[in-house]
Design an enzyme around this catalytic site. Structure first.
Site, PDB file in Angstrom:
ATOM      1  N   ARG A  78       0.829  -1.218   0.000  1.00 18.66           N
ATOM      2  CA  ARG A  78       0.000   0.000   0.000  1.00 18.66           C
ATOM      3  C   ARG A  78       0.851   1.251   0.000  1.00 18.66           C
ATOM      4  O   ARG A  78       0.535   2.230  -0.638  1.00 18.66           O
ATOM      5  CB  ARG A  78      -0.911   0.023   1.238  1.00 18.66           C
ATOM      6  CG  ARG A  78      -2.077  -0.934   1.136  1.00 18.66           C
ATOM      7  CD  ARG A  78      -2.774  -1.078   2.447  1.00 18.66           C
ATOM      8  NE  ARG A  78      -1.869  -1.656   3.436  1.00 18.66           N
ATOM      9  CZ  ARG A  78      -2.243  -2.224   4.567  1.00 18.66           C
ATOM     10  NH1 ARG A  78      -3.518  -2.264   4.871  1.00 18.66           N
ATOM     11  NH2 ARG A  78      -1.374  -2.734   5.397  1.00 18.66           N
ATOM     12  N   SER A 118      -7.689  -4.130   7.011  1.00 24.37           N
ATOM     13  CA  SER A 118      -8.549  -4.905   7.913  1.00 24.37           C
ATOM     14  C   SER A 118      -8.549  -4.295   9.306  1.00 24.37           C
ATOM     15  O   SER A 118      -9.581  -4.305   9.994  1.00 24.37           O
ATOM     16  CB  SER A 118      -8.056  -6.347   8.012  1.00 24.37           C
ATOM     17  OG  SER A 118      -8.172  -7.005   6.794  1.00 24.37           O
TER      18      SER A 118
END
Ligand code: PNS
Length: 159
Positions: free
Chosen positions: A90, A128
């Protein structure tokens, strides 16, 4: 036949994971999405629940299988005959940890390579852990997970 693994905790699966699975699945013959059974963490969802959620959201991808594993990733890779591990990156904060383990695993299993896919720009902030934090306060997580997963989060946390 090129078998690849996409390992992770997937607690729960997010749009970021699904994007990576669909892209990685076009680069191999079989992609095994492998949920780590980590007894040292207390997850929101059990391993079986996470496997079932992943099966649901990947059901339209014919070369994707979902399973769980315990122990070392390299041993799991041996057991399924995988030669590639996919991981998403990311941002630079992911880089150090991921490259460290890619290199360590490559020393131990020279035939096993880790392939990094840059997360799609619009999903680079999805995680998450953010979903767990938001949902623990009954927050709206519909921007981060599919409706079918959001429903299970709400059931689990009674909201
Ligand atoms: O989604 P996550 O939690 O970042 O996934 C981490 C995962 C499952 C890829 C990593 O913890 C793992 O592979 N663990 C298994 C044990 C192991 O082999 N550790 C060293 C390689 S990371």
């Amino acid at each position: 036949m090129k078998t690849a693994i996409y390992p992770g905790s997937f607690d729960p699966v997010t749009f970021g994971h699904i994007d990576l699975i669909s892209r990685a699945s076009t680069m191999c013959d079989k992609l095994i999405v492998a949920v780590l059974n980590n007894s040292s963490k207390t997850p929101l969802f059990s391993v079986d629940e996470r496997v079932n959620m992943l099966k649901e959201v990947t059901k339209d991808l014919p070369n994707v299988e979902v399973t769980s594993f315990s122990g070392l990733l390299i041993d799991f890779a041996d057991s399924v005959g995988a030669s590639v591990i996919f991981r998403g990156l990311r941002s630079v904060s992911d880089f150090e940890y991921e490259v460290y383990w890619a290199q360590t695993n490559h020393v131990l299993r020279p035939h096993l390579d880790t392939v990094f896919l840059a997360t799609s720009v619009d999903l680079s902030f999805v995680s998450s852990s953010a979903v767990r934090e938001l949902s623990s306060h009954k927050g709206d997580v519909s921007a981060f997970v599919p409706a079918v997963i959001e429903k299970q989060i709400r059931e689990k946390l009674n909201y």
